[in-house]
Design an enzyme around this catalytic site. Structure first.
Site, PDB file in Angstrom:
ATOM      1  N   LYS A   1       6.573  -6.616  -1.417  1.00  0.00           N
ATOM      2  CA  LYS A   1       6.941  -7.204  -0.110  1.00  0.00           C
ATOM      3  C   LYS A   1       7.250  -8.704  -0.149  1.00  0.00           C
ATOM      4  O   LYS A   1       7.713  -9.005   0.769  1.00  0.00           O
ATOM      5  CB  LYS A   1       5.664  -6.957   0.701  1.00  0.00           C
TER       6      LYS A   1
ATOM      7  N   SER B   1       5.238  -0.141  -7.157  1.00  0.00           N
ATOM      8  CA  SER B   1       5.419  -0.928  -6.238  1.00  0.00           C
ATOM      9  C   SER B   1       4.573  -1.917  -5.814  1.00  0.00           C
ATOM     10  O   SER B   1       4.658  -2.843  -5.182  1.00  0.00           O
ATOM     11  CB  SER B   1       5.993  -0.361  -4.804  1.00  0.00           C
TER      12      SER B   1
HETATM   13  C1  PLP Z   1       5.135  -1.281   1.823  1.00  0.00           C
HETATM   14  C2  PLP Z   1       5.019  -0.610   0.487  1.00  0.00           C
HETATM   15  C3  PLP Z   1       5.899   0.675   0.297  1.00  0.00           C
HETATM   16  C4  PLP Z   1       6.829   1.117   1.134  1.00  0.00           C
HETATM   17  O1  PLP Z   1       7.653   0.209   1.504  1.00  0.00           O
HETATM   18  P1  PLP Z   1       8.741   0.413   2.605  1.00  0.00           P
HETATM   19  O2  PLP Z   1       9.749  -0.539   2.608  1.00  0.00           O
HETATM   20  O3  PLP Z   1       7.758   0.474   3.857  1.00  0.00           O
HETATM   21  O4  PLP Z   1       9.304   1.802   2.655  1.00  0.00           O
HETATM   22  C5  PLP Z   1       5.587   1.048  -0.956  1.00  0.00           C
HETATM   23  N1  PLP Z   1       4.510   0.741  -1.635  1.00  0.00           N
HETATM   24  C6  PLP Z   1       3.820  -0.525  -1.609  1.00  0.00           C
HETATM   25  C7  PLP Z   1       3.114  -0.821  -2.678  1.00  0.00           C
HETATM   26  C8  PLP Z   1       3.994  -1.150  -0.465  1.00  0.00           C
HETATM   27  O5  PLP Z   1       3.203  -2.259  -0.164  1.00  0.00           O
END
Ligand code: PLP
Length: 333
Positions: free
Chosen positions: A56, A308
């Site tokens: 993010k 992520s």
């Molecule tokens: C926000 C987030 C997502 C999903 O991202 P989007 O852009 O809302 O689809 C996936 N993994 C993590 C760790 C996140 O913080």
């Protein structure tokens, strides 16, 4: 195809340049265990090692660095208590601006403290996320703060797309890329980048069975609301917004498939990440590994799974490692 997208490869390249000195270029490693298991090369993009613990930071940093000087002086605002809130707090401080993060009275103290520690002003208001969002709208109206939404924003999507460029640079042979999916900012950016370079690459969105808002919306052909439930993948919670402007259509046009994971499957992904790859991954970050372990991905060519984020409550993480298959109930996710 790419010329009609609201976020172009050019936007993503410019975002990538703009944020390059403020975010980490995270490693891609080959997973021998997963490669052997699925019978083709599997690579893991270790984005949980990003500053603030999730991707993010890319979108938030691009948004803040795209502001005009007077906007930067007024400051940015958002209602997220999770990874977007953290990222925006950090990005604003690093750029000499100020973030105000609005949250309800029900948000646990440790989350509030973490956002404060990262340098944001915290505004505690009301009893729900909707109340917090109303306060964001008020601060934009009355005080001129600039709202930075968590996913449905061209600057944010372009920033997340920089991750796609890194995947291409480190693994140009990738044939399938597994992307965690909630509001779709990450998937839209990564898919826009990779498909502009190689239209044949398959991009698969992954999310939890419980409250899969984008999946339900894609099936309905328009943004719809779903009931939110407790999940190991709490960062994938929340809707896509009934007035979604960008990510719904980008996900519709760019994703090859959306695969849903059960809670025990997500837990197995977190356990594999920890016990075999030796990485602490939150549930949302483990869905790619989970899908491979569950045999839910049709394998064509080398696979890249994006890990992520890592911002998991360590008590929750410990319970998963010890075999839990359902999340600990909490008052506020
Ligand atoms: C926000 C987030 C997502 C999903 O991202 P989007 O852009 O809302 O689809 C996936 N993994 C993590 C760790 C996140 O913080």
């Amino acid at each position: 195809m790419t010329t009609s997208l609201p976020v172009s490869l050019r936007d993503i390249i410019l975002a990538s340049e703009r944020i390059s000195r403020r975010v980490r270029k995270t490693p891609i490693i080959r997973s021998d265990a997963l490669s052997e298991r699925v019978g083709t090369a599997v690579y893991l993009k270790l984005e949980h090692q990003q500053i603030t613990g999730s991707f993010k930071l890319r979108g938030a940093t691009n948004a803040v660095l795209s502001l005009k000087a007077e906007e930067k002086a007024r400051g940015v605002v958002a209602a997220s208590t999770g990874n977007h809130g953290r990222a925006l707090a950090y990005a604003a401080k690093a750029a000499g601006s100020t973030a105000t993060i609005c949250m309800s009275r029900l948000v646990p103290e440790n989350k509030v403290a973490e956002i404060r520690r990262l340098g944001a002003n915290v505004r505690i208001i009301g009893r729900s996320q909707d109340d917090a969002q109303l306060e964001v709208d008020r601060l934009v109206q009355d005080d001129g703060l600039v709202a930075v939404p968590p996913f449905d924003d061209a600057r944010v999507i372009a920033g997340q797309g920089s991750l796609g460029l890194e995947v291409f640079k480190d693994c140009p042979e990738a044939a399938t890329v597994l992307v965690p999916l909630s509001g779709g900012g990450l998937a839209s950016g990564v898919a826009a980048a990779l498909k502009a370079i190689n239209p044949d690459v398959r991009i698969i969105g992954l999310t939890m069975e419980r409250g899969a808002a984008m999946k339900a919306s894609l099936e309905a052909g328009r943004p719809v609301e779903v009931q939110e439930e407790e999940s190991f993948a709490d960062s994938l919670g929340g809707g896509v917004g009934l007035d979604n402007q960008l990510t719904f259509s980008m996900c519709r046009d760019l994703l090859d498939d959306v695969v849903l994971l059960s809670e025990p499957e997500i837990a197995a992904g977190m356990r594999h990440a920890y016990c075999v790859e030796r990485e602490v991954i939150e549930g949302a970050g483990a869905v790619g590994v989970a899908a491979l372990l569950a045999g839910k991905i049709e394998i064509t060519g080398p696979v890249v799974a994006i890990l992520s984020g890592r911002n998991v409550d360590m008590e929750q993480h410990r319970s998963v490692i010890n075999g839990a298959t359902a999340p600990i109930r909490k008052d506020v996710a």
